[in-house]
Every structure is written in C-alpha cells, then in structure tokens.
Design a protein around this motif. Structure first.
Motif, short mmCIF file in Angstrom:
data_model
loop_
_atom_site.label_atom_id
_atom_site.label_comp_id
_atom_site.label_asym_id
_atom_site.label_seq_id
_atom_site.Cartn_x
_atom_site.Cartn_y
_atom_site.Cartn_z
N GLU A 166 0.82 -1.21 0.00
CA GLU A 166 0.00 0.00 0.00
C GLU A 166 0.86 1.27 0.00
OE1 GLU A 166 -0.17 -2.49 2.21
OE2 GLU A 166 -0.61 -1.80 4.25
N ALA A 180 2.09 1.87 -3.40
CA ALA A 180 1.02 2.50 -4.19
C ALA A 180 0.97 4.00 -3.88
CB ALA A 180 -0.32 1.84 -3.88
N HIS A 181 1.10 4.34 -2.60
CA HIS A 181 1.06 5.76 -2.22
C HIS A 181 2.24 6.52 -2.82
CE1 HIS A 181 -1.24 4.24 1.57
NE2 HIS A 181 -2.00 4.27 0.50
N PHE A 195 1.90 1.45 -9.58
CA PHE A 195 0.61 0.85 -9.90
C PHE A 195 0.84 -0.42 -10.70
CE2 PHE A 195 -2.92 0.00 -12.73
CZ PHE A 195 -4.01 0.11 -11.90
N ASN A 249 -17.16 3.17 -5.26
CA ASN A 249 -16.77 3.17 -3.85
C ASN A 249 -15.35 2.67 -3.64
OD1 ASN A 249 -18.99 4.32 -2.66
ND2 ASN A 249 -20.06 2.37 -2.37
N PHE A 250 -14.99 1.69 -4.43
CA PHE A 250 -13.63 1.17 -4.34
C PHE A 250 -12.62 2.26 -4.68
CE2 PHE A 250 -10.01 -1.07 -6.36
CZ PHE A 250 -9.58 -1.77 -5.24
N THR A 289 -12.30 4.84 -1.92
CA THR A 289 -11.47 4.35 -0.82
C THR A 289 -10.01 4.40 -1.19
OG1 THR A 289 -13.25 2.86 -0.22
CG2 THR A 289 -11.14 2.41 0.78
N ALA A 290 -9.68 3.92 -2.38
CA ALA A 290 -8.28 3.87 -2.80
C ALA A 290 -7.68 5.28 -2.86
CB ALA A 290 -8.17 3.18 -4.16
N GLU A 343 -7.42 6.85 0.69
CA GLU A 343 -6.35 6.24 1.50
C GLU A 343 -5.00 6.80 1.07
OE1 GLU A 343 -6.45 4.61 4.19
OE2 GLU A 343 -8.49 3.82 4.27
N SER A 344 -4.81 6.99 -0.23
CA SER A 344 -3.57 7.58 -0.72
C SER A 344 -3.41 9.01 -0.22
CB SER A 344 -3.55 7.60 -2.26
OG SER A 344 -2.90 6.47 -2.74
N GLN A 366 -8.68 2.36 -13.25
CA GLN A 366 -8.11 2.58 -11.91
C GLN A 366 -6.77 3.29 -12.00
OE1 GLN A 366 -8.11 -0.87 -9.33
NE2 GLN A 366 -9.96 -1.65 -10.26
N LEU A 418 -5.80 6.85 -10.34
CA LEU A 418 -4.74 6.95 -9.33
C LEU A 418 -3.51 7.72 -9.84
CD1 LEU A 418 -5.07 3.31 -7.96
CD2 LEU A 418 -5.67 5.39 -6.72
N GLN A 472 -4.25 -4.05 -1.61
CA GLN A 472 -3.13 -3.26 -1.07
C GLN A 472 -2.41 -2.50 -2.19
OE1 GLN A 472 -1.51 -6.73 1.33
NE2 GLN A 472 -0.73 -4.98 2.48
N ARG A 492 -3.58 -1.17 -4.55
CA ARG A 492 -4.34 0.03 -4.92
C ARG A 492 -4.23 1.10 -3.83
NH1 ARG A 492 -3.63 -2.27 -8.79
NH2 ARG A 492 -5.12 -3.06 -10.32
N GLY A 493 -3.39 0.84 -2.84
CA GLY A 493 -3.18 1.84 -1.79
C GLY A 493 -4.06 1.64 -0.58
N ILE A 494 -4.81 0.54 -0.55
CA ILE A 494 -5.70 0.29 0.60
C ILE A 494 -4.92 -0.49 1.66
CG2 ILE A 494 -7.84 -0.83 1.32
CD1 ILE A 494 -8.86 -0.30 -1.57
N LEU A 533 -14.25 2.99 5.89
CA LEU A 533 -13.84 2.94 4.49
C LEU A 533 -14.29 4.16 3.70
CD1 LEU A 533 -14.69 -0.81 4.11
CD2 LEU A 533 -12.40 0.15 4.19
N PHE A 573 -17.21 5.01 3.05
CA PHE A 573 -18.54 4.85 2.48
C PHE A 573 -19.23 3.76 3.29
CE2 PHE A 573 -15.82 1.87 0.26
CZ PHE A 573 -16.56 0.70 0.20
#
Lengths: 251, 438
Positions: free
Chosen positions: A73, A76-77, A81, A97-98, A101-102, A105-106, A158, A162, B388, B390-392, B434, B436
């Motif tokens: 993760e 990714a931050h 990718f 929604n996914f 969140t992604a 979180e970043s 995605q 991102l 993960q 994807r940054g989660i 999360l 949402f």
C-alpha cells in the motif's frame, strides 16, 4: 525513476528472478517480453511488493528510495501501480466506492483531506470517458461478473484515477479483442506524460503496435537476456524465443 | 445448588405470580416436569457435541431479575432502527417497558405475551397456537415453556400487512450480577398476511446474562414473514435461541441471523413445512473473535411435495473463536419434488479459530434435488495484495474481503436501513472506516 539492481527473488524454495538489472527513466515506456515461466509476472509482483516473494539479493529503488520493507500500500502511495493479469472480484463494493477508498487512502497517507465528493465525481466522469466506460458499469460490484475485457478496461480506469508515477501493465492484452485492446492502449497513451513511466509486460508483440515502447527487454529464466529498441519485438515475433534461449545458454 | 435444582425449585415461587387455573399453566407444569427429567443438555448428546453449557450452569443466575427502572431512551436509542418508523416491543430485564415500546391493535395485534395469555380476547388464538409447534421434548424449550409469561405477541389477520416493521428488543441492565431471561414469543401471520420483524438482545453492562428464548412462528397460506435476528451482544452475554416455524401452503418465511457477538450463542432454528409450494430461507453471517462461540443448528422438515428450502451461512472466525454449523434436512417419502439447498462457507482468520460444520441429510423421497456444500478457507492472499496494491492498507483490505465474502447474505436484507445498520456494525467490528457505507 526506477532502478533495479541484481534482483534475486524466490517463492518458497524456488528461485525465480536470478539477477535482474533494469533502469526506467521518467517519460519512458519499457516492454518486458519472454516465454511463459520466465519470471515476467514475478518481476511485476516484486516491484509492487507482494509478500509471497522473498527478495534474496539486490534491490528495487524508486526515486532514490530502496523499497525493501515498504508495504504494497505504501508503494502504491509512492506512485507504483500494477495492472493485474487476473483482477480480483469484490462483491458488494462498487467500482466507484472502491476508487473513493483507494484515492482517499492515498491522500490520507500524504496528509491530505478526503477528496471532496464533487471533485471525485468529476474525476470519475472524466476518466471513465477516457476509457469509454459506461456510467452503469461504475455502480457494479468490482470485477464481479465482468468479462475479461471489462476487467482489463477497469484496471486501466483505476490507473487513470490513481495517476501513478510508474505503471506496470501485466499481460493487459490477454483476453482482449482488438477493439478493447485499442481502447485500453489509447487510454494508456493518453495518460503518458514526460513525468511518468510505463512497463508493459506481454507475451505477444500485438500490444506493442498500440503502445510503442522505447525499450524492449527479453526475460528468460529469471534474467534479462536481451535488450533493444522496438524493432526487437518484430524479430521475436518472427523467430520466437528459442534463438534467445540458445543464445543465453551459449553465453 | 446447581442451576437445574434452582430452576425447578423456583417454579413454585413462579406459580405464586401466575394464574394457575389458566389452561396454559397445565402446559407449564408438563414442561417443568420434562425439564426436571432431562436437565440441561450435555456434550454427550450429538446435538451438543461442540457446545458446552457446563460453565454457564455454574453461574448463580437470578431467575427473576429485578428491573432497572431508570433506563432512559437516550441511553438505548442507538440500539433501535431510528432511521425508519417501527413498532417496538421492548423488555427491560424481562419486564415489558411501555415507556420504550410502541404497540398497536389497529387491524393487527403487536403487543405482549402476558396480555395474550391472560385476556379472554386472545384465548381462542392461544388455544390453537401456544406451544403447538415448539418441541415438547426439548429440555431447554421446556424450561422456557415452564416459565413462559412474557414476550412478544404478534397476530396479523388475513390479508393484513402492518404499516411498519416490528422491533423486538430485550435489554439487560445488569441490575443483578447474573440474570437469566426467558422471553417467549408467539407470532402468527394468517392467510396472505405479511410482516417484517427485527429482534435484538442487548446487555447494557458486563454483568453475566443468559437468555433462553423460544419463538413460535406460524405462517398460514401465502403468508410472508421476514425475520431478522441481530446478535451483537456483550462478551458476557449468552443466548440460546429456540425458534420454531410452522408453514402452510405457499407461505414464504425467511430468517436472517447476524451473529457478531456474545459469549455463547446457540441458534436452534426449526422449519416445519406443513403444506405445498412452501419456501423456507435461512441465511446467516457470523463474525466473531476472542473466545466467542456461535453454534447454528438448523432443521428443515420437508413433509409435503413441491417445496423449497435455501440455507446460506457465512462465518468468519478470528483469534480463539469457535463456530458450529449443523444443517439437518429431512425429506419425507411424500415430499417429492423437494428442492433443498444448503451452503456453509467459513474463513478462519487465525490458526487458533475453529469451525465444526456438518450437513445432515435424511432423504426418504426419490425425486428430489438436495445439495449441500461447505468450505473452510483463509483470506485470499492474492486478493489482499490486489487491494493493497491500490493503496488500501492491510486492515481495510482485509475488512473489504470479509465484507465481500458475506455479501450475498447481506444483499438479501430487504429493509435498506437495516442493511446499512448491519454494514455499520460490521465496519465497526472490523475497526475500519472505508469512507462509504459498505
């Protein structure tokens, strides 16, 4: 941007990468080709930080930082990718929604507030148009019941959302018909800037007609056995991989 | 004195407070005899092989707990489904709270068992239904029957649908160091009637609570009953839930059981299909950790032809938690063209968690479709890596995967606000936000 030095990696007792050296600069597109089992997907997973693989020697450096001990993760931050060959289905969590969140979180990792809902919607709209994605698609559960082509298109969507520094596309062309391939390639090309880089992993030369690489590397038995420019792809298409395998043995 | 002796001797005290001339009392008397003869089930019995009641029997439970009268709505508001209007039947330490409840007699009866048992108006219904489908042989059911006095009474006449869902909530305030509660519910949906019920047991302190509940549900021809059990209680609370469902032609009863917490939770869910073209649905999500135990014992008795049953239970067990799933399906010789489906999927998050899962099919008809399957696995590492990458973060990624695993059960919750509430409980339980509503 990315520098890989003498990278060795294994899963359980099996050594898969046996000394990879690779340098990718900002603005470049690299293609990694090679026969099945040569270690292409392992290399992609190791760069993205998959914990199943143990790095036994060498290093992966992103922007002068050694990525050893950096979680997937956090990678990714930092802008890595990976577009998956087999994206995972997440029932009950919509694409939208996914992505929320992604992205958030970043942002959280960078000390930023959540992206305002309005901006998020605008971004989603903009990027889904780029990949010719229908709005209905965005409210479906992530990858659940998606066709092979839809999954790959969603991966690139995605990526667009991102905006990674380094994108690795692992067999993004497999399972795509020619129209989907064109849409996906077109998306990747539009996202390309002088500040980011792309590594395209593919078995076939076909994708490289649409995403034209600056460099091509051939992986065999965990090592890069040949590097060259885009013309190398044509030579591989014509002769197959066997001559390189022999060449590697002779060396 | 052990708990059994204490209960048997308390029956005399109980008799001082009820009308012993009421025919119902003969039922109670027979029941206490059965309990006295059988006692608490032990691990020697096949049905209780994995779930021991021994340690609970060592606790000095108060059989008639004092009621805490200082409970205010604001203290318990969060346990109600506030987003929508509902009827409410609320008990505090086993005693009806008119203050927290909202009952009705407008076209339908949503009220109290104590009224139904004592008032002549309800006598005809009680004579026909009370303790008829409940198993008279089962010792814990008998224990409840013996002390049956209070609970929810719901009667929906022919062609009626209550204006709103009904919440049945039992609060334990910890007025005693250890309290035994034995609610008794009777729910009747006559022909073409339809209703939705949400049931919850909630302890408000860490004092010991044991609830031994019995619910009888009767669904007449074409009736539709949707029952949601939310079991998200304190780690000091135990629940033995005995639910018996009698279905007639073309009725459809669905029971969802969400087991997220409690020390020991045993669900005995029994369906009896006394008619044709019946559908019975049982779905459950169990997510527990610590030393918690959740035991689902289901029974579907296919008695007549052309009926269906669907079971889908998902379990996620962390730390030292234990799960049990035992799904018994009986298909009688007469019950041709039965379609019985059973599925139980489990994820063991920790090495110390365990699940005992067992299908138990007894099929005497030859033209039936019966399928069953159970899986035990771990969280998919590749899926975790995908999220993960994807940054989660890992914790959130795990929560998303658990949620996805339980999703098809959650999807079938037909009250959207309840679904949102359950999602929030899950997110809370998994310690994630999360951004949402799951």
């Amino acid at each position: 941007m990315l520098k890989i030095n003498n990278l060795h990696a294994r899963v359980e007792d099996k050594e898969i990468l046996k000394g990879i050296n690779l340098t990718v600069n900002a603005g470049e597109v690299h293609a990694i080709m090679g026969p099945n089992g040569s270690g292409k997907s392992t290399l992609a997973s190791v760069i993205a930080g998959k914990e199943d693989f143990e790095v036994t020697e060498g290093e992966v450096i992103l922007d002068k930082e050694n990525l050893e001990d950096v979680s997937p993760e956090d990678r990714a931050h930092k802008g890595v990718f990976l577009s998956f060959q087999y994206p995972v289905e997440i029932p009950g969590v919509s694409v939208t929604n996914f992505m929320k969140t992604a992205i958030n979180e970043s942002r959280k990792a960078k000390g930023l507030e959540d992206m305002p809902a309005k901006d998020m919607l605008k971004l989603i709209r903009e990027k889904s148009e780029l990949l010719e994605i229908d709005r209905k698609f965005l409210s479906r559960s992530l990858n659940e019941g998606f066709s092979g082509g839809e999954k790959k298109r969603n991966e690139i969507f995605q990526m667009a959302m991102l905006e990674p520094k380094l994108a690795i596309l692992d067999e993004t062309d497999s399972g795509l018909d020619i129209d989907a391939l064109r849409v996906v390639a077109n998306g990747v090309n539009k996202l390309k800037t002088k500040d980011n880089a792309v590594i395209v992993i593919t078995h076939y030369q076909r994708l490289l007609e649409y995403i034209v690489p600056d460099f091509i590397h051939v992986l065999h038995d965990g090592k890069i056995v040949k590097s060259g420019t885009k013309e190398l792809a044509l030579e591989l298409e014509e002769k197959g991989y066997d001559w390189l395998k022999n060449e590697a043995v002779v060396k | 004195m052990d708990l059994k002796e204490k209960l048997v001797s308390s029956f005399l005290a109980f008799e001082n407070n009820v009308d012993v001339d009421n025919p119902v009392h003969d039922i109670r008397t027979a029941a206490i005899k059965n309990f006295e003869a059988k006692g608490f089930p032990s691990k020697k019995e096949e049905a209780w092989k994995y779930t021991s009641l021994n340690s609970l029997q060592k606790i000095d439970f108060s059989i008639f707990p004092k009621m805490e009268s200082n409970l205010e709505f604001k203290d318990v508001k969060k346990y109600f489904l506030n987003e929508i209007d509902t009827y409410k039947i609320v008990f505090v330490d086993g005693v009806y709270s008119s203050f927290l409840s909202e009952t009705t007699h407008e076209g339908v009866d949503v009220c109290l068992m104590s009224s139904a048992l004592n008032k002549p108006t309800y006598k005809a219904v009680i004579d026909v239904y009370f303790n008829k489908i409940a198993c008279k042989d089962d010792s814990l059911t008998s224990l409840n029957t013996a002390f049956s006095k209070e609970g929810a009474y719901i009667y929906i006449p022919k062609n009626k649908i209550p204006k709103k869902p009904i919440e049945i909530i039992h609060f334990a305030t910890g007025s005693e160091a250890a309290a035994l509660l034995q609610p008794r519910n009777l729910i009747i949906a006559e022909e073409n009637a339809e209703l939705q019920i949400i049931e919850r047991h909630q302890s408000l302190t860490t004092n010991e609570v044991l609830t031994n509940a019995v619910t009888e549900i009767y669904a007449a021809k074409n009736a539709i009953v949707d029952y949601y059990k939310i079991q998200n209680d304190a780690h000091s609370s135990s629940l033995i839930d005995n639910t018996y469902i009698d279905q007639k032609d073309a009725s459809h009863v669905k029971v969802h059981t969400f087991s997220f917490g409690g020390k020991l939770t045993r669900n005995n869910l029994n369906f009896y299909q006394n008619g044709e073209r019946i559908e019975s649905t049982m779905k459950g999500v169990t997510i527990i950790e610590g030393k918690q135990l959740v035991d689902h014992h289901t029974l579907v008795h296919h008695i007549e032809p052309n009926c269906e049953s669907h079971q889908d239970y998902k379990g996620i067990y962390d730390e030292n938690a234990t799960g049990v799933f035992n799904g018994k399906i009986i298909v009688e010789k007469l019950a041709q063209k039965t379609n019985a489906f059973q599925q139980n999927n489990n994820i063991l998050v920790s090495d110390k968690a365990s699940i005992n899962t067992k299908p138990q099919l007894e099929i005497f008809a030859d033209d039936v479709k019966c399928s069953h399957g159970c899986t035990i696995g771990q969280l998919d590492k590749d899926a975790l890596f995908y999220l993960q990458s994807r940054g989660i973060p890992k914790k959130e990624a795990r929560a998303l995967l658990m949620y996805a695993f339980a999703n098809n059960v959650l999807e079938s919750v037909r009250i959207p606000e309840l679904k949102t509430r359950i999602n929030k409980i899950i997110a809370n339980k998994l310690g994630v936000n999360l951004g949402f509503d799951l």
